[in-house]
Design a protein around this motif. Structure first.
Motif, PDB file in Angstrom:
ATOM      1  N   GLN A 182       0.832  -1.205   0.000  1.00  0.00           N
ATOM      2  CA  GLN A 182       0.000   0.000   0.000  1.00  0.00           C
ATOM      3  C   GLN A 182       0.867   1.255   0.000  1.00  0.00           C
ATOM      4  O   GLN A 182       0.603   2.209  -0.730  1.00  0.00           O
ATOM      5  CB  GLN A 182      -0.921   0.006   1.210  1.00  0.00           C
ATOM      6  CG  GLN A 182      -2.006  -1.051   1.150  1.00  0.00           C
ATOM      7  CD  GLN A 182      -2.692  -1.228   2.487  1.00  0.00           C
ATOM      8  OE1 GLN A 182      -2.039  -1.326   3.520  1.00  0.00           O
ATOM      9  NE2 GLN A 182      -4.014  -1.281   2.447  1.00  0.00           N
ATOM     10  N   ILE A 189       2.465   1.831  -3.407  1.00  0.00           N
ATOM     11  CA  ILE A 189       1.496   2.387  -4.353  1.00  0.00           C
ATOM     12  C   ILE A 189       1.342   3.879  -4.118  1.00  0.00           C
ATOM     13  O   ILE A 189       1.371   4.683  -5.056  1.00  0.00           O
ATOM     14  CB  ILE A 189       0.148   1.648  -4.244  1.00  0.00           C
ATOM     15  CG1 ILE A 189       0.296   0.203  -4.734  1.00  0.00           C
ATOM     16  CG2 ILE A 189      -0.945   2.382  -5.027  1.00  0.00           C
ATOM     17  CD1 ILE A 189      -0.855  -0.705  -4.355  1.00  0.00           C
ATOM     18  N   LYS A 191      -7.901  -8.584   0.256  1.00  0.00           N
ATOM     19  CA  LYS A 191      -7.247  -7.882  -0.853  1.00  0.00           C
ATOM     20  C   LYS A 191      -5.975  -8.597  -1.296  1.00  0.00           C
ATOM     21  O   LYS A 191      -4.927  -7.996  -1.496  1.00  0.00           O
ATOM     22  CB  LYS A 191      -6.934  -6.435  -0.483  1.00  0.00           C
ATOM     23  CG  LYS A 191      -8.145  -5.600  -0.187  1.00  0.00           C
ATOM     24  CD  LYS A 191      -7.724  -4.156  -0.133  1.00  0.00           C
ATOM     25  CE  LYS A 191      -8.478  -3.391   0.906  1.00  0.00           C
ATOM     26  NZ  LYS A 191      -8.034  -2.020   0.996  1.00  0.00           N
ATOM     27  N   TYR A 213      -0.693  -7.990  -3.438  1.00  0.00           N
ATOM     28  CA  TYR A 213      -1.733  -7.102  -2.943  1.00  0.00           C
ATOM     29  C   TYR A 213      -2.686  -6.764  -4.078  1.00  0.00           C
ATOM     30  O   TYR A 213      -2.265  -6.559  -5.211  1.00  0.00           O
ATOM     31  CB  TYR A 213      -1.097  -5.823  -2.388  1.00  0.00           C
ATOM     32  CG  TYR A 213      -2.094  -4.848  -1.836  1.00  0.00           C
ATOM     33  CD1 TYR A 213      -2.702  -5.092  -0.620  1.00  0.00           C
ATOM     34  CD2 TYR A 213      -2.443  -3.711  -2.539  1.00  0.00           C
ATOM     35  CE1 TYR A 213      -3.633  -4.210  -0.105  1.00  0.00           C
ATOM     36  CE2 TYR A 213      -3.371  -2.815  -2.036  1.00  0.00           C
ATOM     37  CZ  TYR A 213      -3.958  -3.072  -0.812  1.00  0.00           C
ATOM     38  OH  TYR A 213      -4.891  -2.205  -0.313  1.00  0.00           O
ATOM     39  N   LEU A 223      -5.133  -4.116  -5.325  1.00  0.00           N
ATOM     40  CA  LEU A 223      -5.645  -2.753  -5.217  1.00  0.00           C
ATOM     41  C   LEU A 223      -7.052  -2.704  -5.801  1.00  0.00           C
ATOM     42  O   LEU A 223      -7.268  -3.071  -6.953  1.00  0.00           O
ATOM     43  CB  LEU A 223      -4.717  -1.799  -5.980  1.00  0.00           C
ATOM     44  CG  LEU A 223      -5.050  -0.324  -5.935  1.00  0.00           C
ATOM     45  CD1 LEU A 223      -4.940   0.211  -4.512  1.00  0.00           C
ATOM     46  CD2 LEU A 223      -4.134   0.445  -6.864  1.00  0.00           C
ATOM     47  N   GLU A 243     -10.216   2.096  -3.478  1.00  0.00           N
ATOM     48  CA  GLU A 243      -8.957   2.470  -2.823  1.00  0.00           C
ATOM     49  C   GLU A 243      -8.085   3.309  -3.755  1.00  0.00           C
ATOM     50  O   GLU A 243      -7.497   4.308  -3.338  1.00  0.00           O
ATOM     51  CB  GLU A 243      -8.210   1.215  -2.381  1.00  0.00           C
ATOM     52  CG  GLU A 243      -6.936   1.502  -1.635  1.00  0.00           C
ATOM     53  CD  GLU A 243      -6.220   0.249  -1.200  1.00  0.00           C
ATOM     54  OE1 GLU A 243      -5.263   0.396  -0.427  1.00  0.00           O
ATOM     55  OE2 GLU A 243      -6.585  -0.861  -1.633  1.00  0.00           O
ATOM     56  N   LEU A 244      -8.004   2.913  -5.032  1.00  0.00           N
ATOM     57  CA  LEU A 244      -7.207   3.687  -5.989  1.00  0.00           C
ATOM     58  C   LEU A 244      -7.769   5.091  -6.145  1.00  0.00           C
ATOM     59  O   LEU A 244      -7.022   6.066  -6.138  1.00  0.00           O
ATOM     60  CB  LEU A 244      -7.145   2.986  -7.341  1.00  0.00           C
ATOM     61  CG  LEU A 244      -6.400   3.740  -8.439  1.00  0.00           C
ATOM     62  CD1 LEU A 244      -4.973   4.066  -8.019  1.00  0.00           C
ATOM     63  CD2 LEU A 244      -6.423   2.939  -9.734  1.00  0.00           C
TER      64      LEU A 244
END
Length: 126
Positions: A5, A8, A67, A89, A91, A95-96
């Motif tokens: 996370q 990202i 996830k 993970y 995504l 969330e994005l």
């Protein structure tokens, strides 16, 4: 998965930093993130490679609650079978979108820029 996370988020911040004002970023997500299909198989069939018949197949599964995306790559040739398993993970779209806005992007939207059975794109502007 916390490391994924953070990676990202740092990547989105880097995109934002290098874009000129008014520039756009496009981030592709696998369409799996948009539906409830939990597992799929991609069978590439048998191909001849240097005189050897090789069968290659992917089994991919998704756990939307944790996830996590898991995939198994199975390759068979002669009397040999090689199985490799990976986890990553996953995504999710919501969330994005949140991360893009958190970084400072505006006009965040989804578009199918190039028709594809695998990818769906988020477009956002600086």
């Amino acid at each position: 998965m916390e490391k994924a996370q953070n990676n990202i988020l740092q990547s989105l911040k880097a995109f934002y930093r290098i874009l000129k004002d008014g520039g756009s970023v496009v981030v592709g997500l696998g369409k799996y993130a948009f539906d409830d299909k939990k597992i799929f198989e991609v069978d590439y069939g048998v191909k001849e490679i240097e005189g050897v018949h090789v069968h290659h197949k992917w089994l991919v599964s998704f756990d939307l609650q944790t996830k996590r995306k898991n995939w198994k790559i199975i390759t068979k040739w002669n009397d040999t079978e090689d199985v490799r398993e990976y986890e990553s993970y996953m995504l999710l779209p919501q969330e994005l979108e949140t991360l893009l806005k958190q970084v400072g992007f505006k006009n965040v939207r989804t578009e199918e820029i190039v028709p594809s059975e695998y990818d769906y794109n988020f477009v956002a502007e600086k």
